[in-house]
Design a protein around this motif. Sequence first.
Motif, PDB file in Angstrom:
ATOM      1  N   THR A  24      49.489 -26.856  74.469  1.00 59.09           N
ATOM      2  CA  THR A  24      49.383 -27.211  72.977  1.00 59.09           C
ATOM      3  C   THR A  24      48.860 -26.175  72.146  1.00 59.09           C
ATOM      4  O   THR A  24      49.223 -26.046  70.951  1.00 59.09           O
ATOM      5  N   VAL A  25      47.934 -25.446  72.745  1.00 59.19           N
ATOM      6  CA  VAL A  25      47.251 -24.624  71.880  1.00 59.19           C
ATOM      7  C   VAL A  25      48.386 -23.264  71.542  1.00 59.19           C
ATOM      8  O   VAL A  25      48.556 -22.810  70.382  1.00 59.19           O
ATOM      9  N   ASP A 139      29.602 -16.217  74.247  1.00 61.43           N
ATOM     10  CA  ASP A 139      28.088 -16.501  74.565  1.00 61.43           C
ATOM     11  C   ASP A 139      27.608 -15.697  75.677  1.00 61.43           C
ATOM     12  O   ASP A 139      28.039 -15.828  76.890  1.00 61.43           O
ATOM     13  N   GLY A 140      26.852 -14.566  75.383  1.00 58.99           N
ATOM     14  CA  GLY A 140      26.199 -13.786  76.347  1.00 58.99           C
ATOM     15  C   GLY A 140      27.317 -13.162  77.347  1.00 58.99           C
ATOM     16  O   GLY A 140      28.279 -12.798  76.997  1.00 58.99           O
ATOM     17  N   GLN A 141      27.042 -13.386  78.501  1.00 55.99           N
ATOM     18  CA  GLN A 141      28.187 -12.957  79.911  1.00 55.99           C
ATOM     19  C   GLN A 141      28.601 -14.445  80.213  1.00 55.99           C
ATOM     20  O   GLN A 141      29.055 -14.474  81.466  1.00 55.99           O
ATOM     21  N   HIS A 142      28.796 -15.180  79.524  1.00 53.11           N
ATOM     22  CA  HIS A 142      29.404 -16.592  79.808  1.00 53.11           C
ATOM     23  C   HIS A 142      30.994 -16.631  79.426  1.00 53.11           C
ATOM     24  O   HIS A 142      31.656 -16.225  80.552  1.00 53.11           O
ATOM     25  N   GLU A 143      31.233 -16.951  78.401  1.00 55.11           N
ATOM     26  CA  GLU A 143      32.847 -17.030  77.986  1.00 55.11           C
ATOM     27  C   GLU A 143      33.382 -16.561  76.694  1.00 55.11           C
ATOM     28  O   GLU A 143      32.035 -16.751  75.836  1.00 55.11           O
ATOM     29  N   HIS A 144      34.277 -16.596  76.278  1.00 52.82           N
ATOM     30  CA  HIS A 144      34.995 -16.147  75.145  1.00 52.82           C
ATOM     31  C   HIS A 144      36.265 -16.813  75.120  1.00 52.82           C
ATOM     32  O   HIS A 144      37.357 -16.089  75.052  1.00 52.82           O
ATOM     33  N   PRO A 145      36.359 -18.042  74.865  1.00 52.66           N
ATOM     34  CA  PRO A 145      37.657 -18.714  75.012  1.00 52.66           C
ATOM     35  C   PRO A 145      38.834 -18.460  74.054  1.00 52.66           C
ATOM     36  O   PRO A 145      40.041 -18.149  74.547  1.00 52.66           O
ATOM     37  N   LEU A 150      44.049 -16.058  72.816  1.00 54.68           N
ATOM     38  CA  LEU A 150      44.916 -15.068  71.778  1.00 54.68           C
ATOM     39  C   LEU A 150      45.380 -14.293  72.917  1.00 54.68           C
ATOM     40  O   LEU A 150      46.516 -13.521  72.561  1.00 54.68           O
ATOM     41  N   ASP A 151      44.660 -13.629  73.940  1.00 52.14           N
ATOM     42  CA  ASP A 151      45.466 -12.744  74.867  1.00 52.14           C
ATOM     43  C   ASP A 151      46.589 -13.417  75.561  1.00 52.14           C
ATOM     44  O   ASP A 151      47.745 -12.739  75.534  1.00 52.14           O
ATOM     45  N   LEU A 152      46.352 -14.595  75.799  1.00 51.96           N
ATOM     46  CA  LEU A 152      47.401 -15.339  76.560  1.00 51.96           C
ATOM     47  C   LEU A 152      48.630 -15.460  75.235  1.00 51.96           C
ATOM     48  O   LEU A 152      49.848 -15.380  75.975  1.00 51.96           O
ATOM     49  N   PHE A 153      48.468 -16.012  74.214  1.00 50.71           N
ATOM     50  CA  PHE A 153      49.537 -15.993  73.191  1.00 50.71           C
ATOM     51  C   PHE A 153      50.096 -14.960  72.995  1.00 50.71           C
ATOM     52  O   PHE A 153      51.333 -14.832  73.022  1.00 50.71           O
ATOM     53  N   THR A 154      49.451 -13.597  72.974  1.00 53.06           N
ATOM     54  CA  THR A 154      50.157 -12.434  72.712  1.00 53.06           C
ATOM     55  C   THR A 154      51.066 -12.039  73.748  1.00 53.06           C
ATOM     56  O   THR A 154      52.288 -11.715  73.403  1.00 53.06           O
ATOM     57  N   ILE A 155      50.654 -12.216  75.190  1.00 56.33           N
ATOM     58  CA  ILE A 155      51.555 -12.007  76.097  1.00 56.33           C
ATOM     59  C   ILE A 155      52.880 -13.181  76.218  1.00 56.33           C
ATOM     60  O   ILE A 155      53.835 -12.640  76.269  1.00 56.33           O
ATOM     61  N   CYS A 156      52.492 -14.383  76.097  1.00 60.28           N
ATOM     62  CA  CYS A 156      53.718 -15.284  76.015  1.00 60.28           C
ATOM     63  C   CYS A 156      54.758 -15.152  75.175  1.00 60.28           C
ATOM     64  O   CYS A 156      55.797 -15.383  75.187  1.00 60.28           O
ATOM     65  N   THR A 157      54.234 -14.905  73.853  1.00 58.22           N
ATOM     66  CA  THR A 157      55.234 -14.694  72.623  1.00 58.22           C
ATOM     67  C   THR A 157      56.069 -13.381  72.673  1.00 58.22           C
ATOM     68  O   THR A 157      57.026 -13.120  72.226  1.00 58.22           O
ATOM     69  N   LEU A 158      55.368 -12.252  73.721  1.00 59.07           N
ATOM     70  CA  LEU A 158      56.102 -11.176  73.918  1.00 59.07           C
ATOM     71  C   LEU A 158      57.238 -11.506  74.774  1.00 59.07           C
ATOM     72  O   LEU A 158      58.490 -11.151  74.744  1.00 59.07           O
ATOM     73  N   GLN A 328      47.294  -8.386  69.251  1.00 58.34           N
ATOM     74  CA  GLN A 328      46.276  -9.144  69.675  1.00 58.34           C
ATOM     75  C   GLN A 328      45.585  -9.525  68.278  1.00 58.34           C
ATOM     76  O   GLN A 328      45.027 -10.852  68.302  1.00 58.34           O
ATOM     77  N   VAL A 329      45.257  -8.595  67.500  1.00 58.41           N
ATOM     78  CA  VAL A 329      44.335  -8.958  66.141  1.00 58.41           C
ATOM     79  C   VAL A 329      45.151  -9.799  65.378  1.00 58.41           C
ATOM     80  O   VAL A 329      44.638 -10.844  65.010  1.00 58.41           O
ATOM     81  N   THR A 330      46.407  -9.678  65.315  1.00 58.78           N
ATOM     82  CA  THR A 330      47.301 -10.432  64.473  1.00 58.78           C
ATOM     83  C   THR A 330      47.420 -11.732  64.937  1.00 58.78           C
ATOM     84  O   THR A 330      47.274 -12.937  64.279  1.00 58.78           O
ATOM     85  N   SER A 331      47.615 -12.038  66.438  1.00 55.89           N
ATOM     86  CA  SER A 331      47.828 -13.272  67.092  1.00 55.89           C
ATOM     87  C   SER A 331      46.387 -13.969  67.191  1.00 55.89           C
ATOM     88  O   SER A 331      46.354 -15.459  67.075  1.00 55.89           O
ATOM     89  N   GLY A 332      45.438 -13.239  66.765  1.00 55.07           N
ATOM     90  CA  GLY A 332      43.871 -13.864  66.602  1.00 55.07           C
ATOM     91  C   GLY A 332      43.854 -14.836  65.775  1.00 55.07           C
ATOM     92  O   GLY A 332      43.128 -16.009  65.568  1.00 55.07           O
ATOM     93  N   VAL A 333      44.435 -14.593  64.344  1.00 55.02           N
ATOM     94  CA  VAL A 333      44.402 -15.564  63.286  1.00 55.02           C
ATOM     95  C   VAL A 333      45.420 -16.860  63.595  1.00 55.02           C
ATOM     96  O   VAL A 333      44.587 -18.027  63.227  1.00 55.02           O
ATOM     97  N   ALA A 334      46.345 -16.735  64.080  1.00 59.02           N
ATOM     98  CA  ALA A 334      47.326 -17.820  64.500  1.00 59.02           C
ATOM     99  C   ALA A 334      46.473 -18.857  65.571  1.00 59.02           C
ATOM    100  O   ALA A 334      46.640 -19.833  65.270  1.00 59.02           O
TER     101      ALA A 334
END
Length: 348
Positions: A24-25, A139-145, A150-158, A328-334
């Motif tokens: 969905t994302v 948050d800290g050393q926890h996560e950055h969803p 956006l990494d996933l989106f960058t790869i999948c759209t490639l 990746q930076v461009t994908s981040g906005v979308a």
Amino acid sequence: MPTTTWNRHHILSLADFTTAEYDTVLQTAASFQEVLSRRTKKVPTLQGQVVANLFFEPSTRTRSSFEIAAKRLSADTLNFAAATSSMTKGETILDTAKTYLAMGTDIMVVRHREAGVPNAIAAEMDRLGVKVSVLNAGDGQHEHPSQALLDLFTICTLIDPDHPRLELLKGKKIAIVGDILHSRVARSNIWSLIASGAEVHLAAPPTLLPKLFAEYILESGVRSQDFVISSSPSFSTSPIQQLFLHWQLEPALQNADFVMTLRLQKERMTAHLLPSLREYHQLFGITRTKLQLCKPNVKILHPGPVNRGVEISSELMDDPEFSLIQSQVTSGVAVRMALLYLLGSGKA
């Protein structure tokens, strides 16, 4: 927009994301990427809503990306700066969040150097019975969803620009190299990549990838039969194994489809974990020569900011044949438009 499979009120972690939620994302982000290619890049989907960026920690890419994403959705934005806030006078984090709640905030995007702060704010909003959504921006050393998404989106759209989806990464080999111990990006990427069916190889010196990290991963839900630690340059794997740890770079890069490099987070290192940055680059820095171990069409990612000549050679970073860093930076906005839309679509 494909919101039928979306029931999540907060986005705090990817550890329990479902395949349907990932897709969905990805599909929603693809729709917004098409919007961003138009001459008029603004849509009224969150008009009248307020997005508060509560960044208790410095940020360039994530904060700016969320701000422009909110504005592209026609939301009003509030930007918090800890150095000039009432926190310097003793106000607590939860009191700060409730102040923004009283101003009519609908979505809080929270970044903090301590793990668990976004969860605490989300729990307080739930306790108060309000419809405010909280999005973890690191948050800290926890996560950055959002970075992992956006990494996933960058790869999948490639791989498939028209129909990005999680299953595209099944069987792909992805190496994550660098300061994994301190990296919230690595933790979130582990969840998304394992969910996709990819083979994930983590590589770093033992001081930045201790065996204790393996225990954390196992406790967080990765099955023991999916997990291998290797300190030697070669080892055998079985088809069911998805996550591998290496204390040498070569086995991680061997036949890799994608390589994610991570910044050496010197501000989070309280001990001398490396002899020198030069030695680190010699052993674990990504260069054109080392990429010869990978698949011929390998691509490089980095969440930024980059220490040029440390995690990756400067000329390789700027080489569009290999580098996806600007994508990746461009994908981040979308992607961040998609996340804000998914959280805010039920509030209108």
